[in-house]
Structures are given as C-alpha cells and as structure tokens.
Design an enzyme around this catalytic site. Structure first.
Site, PDB file in Angstrom:
ATOM      1  N   SER A  68       0.792  -1.226   0.000  1.00  0.00           N
ATOM      2  CA  SER A  68       0.000   0.000   0.000  1.00  0.00           C
ATOM      3  C   SER A  68       0.825   1.277   0.000  1.00  0.00           C
ATOM      4  CB  SER A  68      -0.979  -0.002   1.172  1.00  0.00           C
ATOM      5  OG  SER A  68      -2.062  -0.860   0.871  1.00  0.00           O
ATOM      6  N   LYS A  71       0.371   3.691  -2.881  1.00  0.00           N
ATOM      7  CA  LYS A  71      -0.603   4.779  -2.920  1.00  0.00           C
ATOM      8  C   LYS A  71       0.042   6.146  -2.694  1.00  0.00           C
ATOM      9  CE  LYS A  71      -4.492   1.872  -1.758  1.00  0.00           C
ATOM     10  NZ  LYS A  71      -3.863   0.622  -1.311  1.00  0.00           N
ATOM     11  N   SER A 128      -6.902   3.301   2.760  1.00  0.00           N
ATOM     12  CA  SER A 128      -6.076   2.538   1.816  1.00  0.00           C
ATOM     13  C   SER A 128      -6.970   1.878   0.766  1.00  0.00           C
ATOM     14  CB  SER A 128      -5.220   1.495   2.541  1.00  0.00           C
ATOM     15  OG  SER A 128      -4.251   0.960   1.665  1.00  0.00           O
TER      16      SER A 128
END
Length: 185
Positions: A68, A71, A128
């Site tokens: 993640s 991102k 997320s």
C-alpha cells in the site's frame, strides 16, 4: 495551484504518521538505543529531511514489494494533475466495474457511481482504498496499466531508480518493486 505545497504536505504527513507511528524524536531514539530490524524480510531507512543525512539504514537497497505504500505515488500523481490544472479537488472520478471489483481494503463503491478527487485522496490515505486507487488510475491515464507506466516514469524522474509500478493500489504483483531508500525519497 495555490497552496499545492501545503495540501501535499498535509496528505503525506498523515500518511507518514500512519506508516511510521514512531516516537517524537527519531534521531534521539536511534542514538539512545540500538535499532535492529528483526528479520531479513524487513528493511528500513531514516533520513533527516532537512539535510538528507542518513541516520539509520538496514537493507535500505534490498528489493521489496511496496504494497500500500504504492498509494503514495498514486496520490503524488493526483497532486501533480491538480498542480497542472488538469483536475480540481471537486472533479468527479467515475467508478468502473473493474474498479468496483478490487479486493479489500476498499470503500465498496458501486460501478457507475463517482467520488470527488478530494474524497478520493482522503480514502486512499485513511482507508487505503484499492477501489479508489484503481479508479484514480483510470481517471488520470485512461487505464490502470497506463497509469502504472506513468507512475514508474515519474518515479524515475524523482530519482527512484529501483522502483517499478504495475498498479495504482499496491495489490500483489511480483513485478512491482521498490526499496526502502526509494520510498524514503
């Protein structure tokens, strides 16, 4: 774009605080106690932001999967599009069938719905949200694959020499790699 720097700082500060969740004075903590990374699976780097001085590193250049942390670059690309005036915080991002089908963590948005750029940034930072990251990629570049290529090109321009993106969310892809040093940059 007016206040671009403050907006960027706000989102990345929230993201960094969530990722690091460390003590108030990292450099003092590093000097006071030995900092050991428990497993070969993990890597770390701590850099003084004002000077660029490396305060600590353990396997900082070892190839890792960004998960993640991907991102961060997805949001960077959104901020870049905002700065260039290509989109606004109120622009609506359509949710495609493919975006809606992304696995958790997600907002569970329905295909055919939309989300504002501002809310999308918040959703990626706090939740997320994989469905939102996918939709952002489609919105900015026409497809997630094209967006991932643009993310990789942007990474290279920023000096992230060991990072390759294959999607906007960080969902598993063996070809999507980075290092702790690149992520710190």
């Amino acid at each position: 774009m007016k206040n671009f720097s403050s907006i960027l700082t706000r989102y990345f500060t929230v993201l960094a605080l969530g990722i690091l969740a460390a003590g108030c004075n990292v450099s003092s903590a590093l000097r006071a106690t030995p900092f050991k990374i428990p497993s070969e699976r993990f890597a770390a780097i701590v850099i003084e932001v004002n000077t660029g001085k490396v305060l600590h590193q353990t396997r900082a250049d070892a190839i890792r999967f960004p998960a993640s942390l991907t991102k961060m670059m997805t949001m960077y690309m959104v901020f870049d599009a905002l700065k260039q005036g290509k989109i606004t915080k109120q622009s609506r991002i359509p949710i495609s069938k493919l975006a809606a089908r992304q696995p958790a963590s997600k907002l569970a948005l329905k295909a055919g719905s939309s989300i504002s750029v501002d809310l999308a940034l918040t959703a990626m930072t706090v939740k997320s949200a994989n469905d939102v990251a996918y939709a952002v990629g489609e919105f900015i570049s026409g497809s997630e694959a094209a967006f991932a290529s643009a993310m990789t090109a942007k990474a290279r321009s920023l000096g992230l020499v060991s990072t390759t993106f294959r999607n906007a969310s960080g969902l598993p892809d063996k070809r999507q790699v980075t290092t702790a040093r690149d992520m710190a940059k």
